[in-house]
Design an enzyme around this catalytic site. Structure first.
Site, PDB file in Angstrom:
ATOM      1  CD  GLU A  89      -2.903  -0.937  -0.058  1.00 27.79           C
ATOM      2  OE1 GLU A  89      -3.208   0.204  -0.466  1.00 27.79           O
ATOM      3  OE2 GLU A  89      -3.296  -1.978  -0.631  1.00 27.79           O
ATOM      4  CG  HIS A 303       6.578 -10.278 -11.305  1.00 30.15           C
ATOM      5  ND1 HIS A 303       7.276 -11.428 -11.022  1.00 30.15           N
ATOM      6  CD2 HIS A 303       7.514  -9.322 -11.582  1.00 30.15           C
ATOM      7  CE1 HIS A 303       8.581 -11.192 -11.145  1.00 30.15           C
ATOM      8  NE2 HIS A 303       8.741  -9.933 -11.483  1.00 30.15           N
ATOM      9  CB  SER A 304       6.794  -6.387  -8.960  1.00 29.42           C
ATOM     10  OG  SER A 304       6.619  -5.728 -10.218  1.00 29.42           O
TER      11      SER A 304
END
Length: 412
Positions: A89, A303-304
């Site tokens: 976040e 994935h990222s």
């Protein structure tokens, strides 16, 4: 289940015993009169200790782990999960530049619990749980992700590229699979030193498509290097599903091809991972041999933070996996079955973990950036003349335009 050797595929119908091949490149082969191409061997089985409900399937495989040790491992799984939620976040809010989570792969911590603290770790970028188990503090995680003045890497790496000399964890590098031949080389040095330590090298199934994978495994096999190759086969190499990456029997079959002792394990079963890694370490250290572990798991996260997995897989697929086979839920069920954990503790530990992460996060956010002098350190023992001139020039520019270079944001 034993792996059938290739010679079984060429069994002839004649009664006469077959002669061994004498060519130096295939000394275990036998001659045959059948013209047949080998296309497959038996599929390598997947080792499992407990089912998805946390029940140990064979009493002989019950983990030999104390209550305190087991609780510590589980708490680290919860802390890792809480840290991932908060830092993910934070990246979305623009407070850090990049992040990668371990959602769905928290059982990897089991491998760290099976190692000696002095064994050297070569990670890829989803091994924060290994560092956490080894004692890397939340403050150190936050300082690295913020690249502040207390970052052990002195702000030279992007977030999640951790490293710790104290914990024998080699600094992560972005180029894919470079750590694989490095781990083999380090393990060879350990063998020559007689240190009775090993290296463990983590990578994903996508990295196994790189040339460094093949070079590293072949080097380790031929030189007899005490290294554990740990492949996290989580189903996706960024957006490429495993079905589009290879046609063979996963990554484990490649270990057999290189003459490496190999095992495939349930990568969501923390005790299967722990047991396999412990046994692999024994082989590596006592026999000076490499071992390959293929851990079958599922990447729940993107994935990222640079990836949107909804572009190549459905949200239903992810939700189904999260409900059907969650490594944290499995470990909790096992602990509850032993009477070592209660449901109320889950909320308490998670709440405390989030508070600790936020506290470390807030402190890291207020620290200054690393000193500018670090630009010129840690490469040369003595700075060459051309870099001395550059440093002098930069120092002069900073003194002349301090506001432009925002010098107050950097440590002295």
């Amino acid at each position: 289940m034993p792996i059938r050797r290739q010679t079984a595929l060429f069994s002839g119908s004649g009664s006469a015993p077959r002669k061994k091949v004498m060519f130096p490149g295939a000394l275990t082969s036998e001659y045959t009169h059948d013209l047949r191409f080998a296309s497959s061997v038996e599929s390598i089985p997947t080792y499992q200790v407990m089912d998805t409900d946390g029940r140990v399937l064979d009493a002989a495989n019950e983990p030999q782990m104390s209550k305190d040790e087991a609780r510590h491992i589980y708490k680290n799984m919860l802390i890792l999960n809480a840290m991932d939620q908060i830092l993910y976040e934070a990246q979305r809010q623009g407070r850090i530049s990049f992040y990668m989570t371990s959602f769905g792969e928290e059982a990897l911590i089991g491998s760290a619990a099976a190692l000696d603290p002095k064994d050297h770790v070569f990670g890829q970028y989803r091994e924060a749980g290994v560092l956490l188990q080894r004692g890397f503090t939340l403050e150190q995680f936050m300082n690295q992700c913020y690249s502040n003045e207390k970052d052990l890497g002195k702000g030279r790496q992007m977030p999640i590229h951790y490293g710790s000399k104290e914990l024998h964890f080699q600094t992560i590098s972005s180029p894919l699979a470079t750590q694989i031949p490095q781990a083999a080389g380090a393990a060879y040095a350990m063998r020559r030193e007689g240190s009775k330590q090993c290296a463990i090298c983590y990578f994903g199934e996508g990295a196994a498509s790189e040339g460094d994978f093949h070079a590293g495994l072949n080097m380790a096999a031929t030189l007899g290097c005490p290294v554990i190759f740990y492949c996290r086969n989580n189903g996706y190499a960024i957006s490429t599903p495993s079905i589009e990456q290879y046609r063979g029997d996963g990554i484990a079959s490649r270990g057999i091809g290189y003459g490496i002792d190999t095992i495939r394990v349930d990568g969501n079963d923390i005790w299967a991972i722990y047991s396999a890694t412990k046994a692999a370490r024994k082989i590596a250290v006592e026999q000076n041999k490499p071992v390959l572990i293929e851990a079958m798991t599922y990447r729940v996260s993107h994935h990222s933070t640079s990836d949107d997995s909804s572009a190549y897989r459905s949200t239903k697929e992810v939700e189904d996996w999260s409900k059907r086979d969650n490594p944290i839920s499995r470990m909790r069920a096992w602990l509850e079955g032993k009477g070592w954990w209660t449901k109320s503790e889950d909320a308490e530990v998670t709440k405390a973990a989030k508070a600790d992460v936020l506290r470390a996060f807030a402190a890291a956010e207020t620290l200054k950036k690393p000193s500018i002098r670090h630009l010129f350190e840690d490469v040369y023992d003595q700075l060459p003349p051309e870099l001395e001139r550059e440093r002098t020039e930069i120092e002069a520019l900073i003194r002349k335009y301090p506001d432009y270079y925002q010098v107050n944001e950097f440590a002295k």
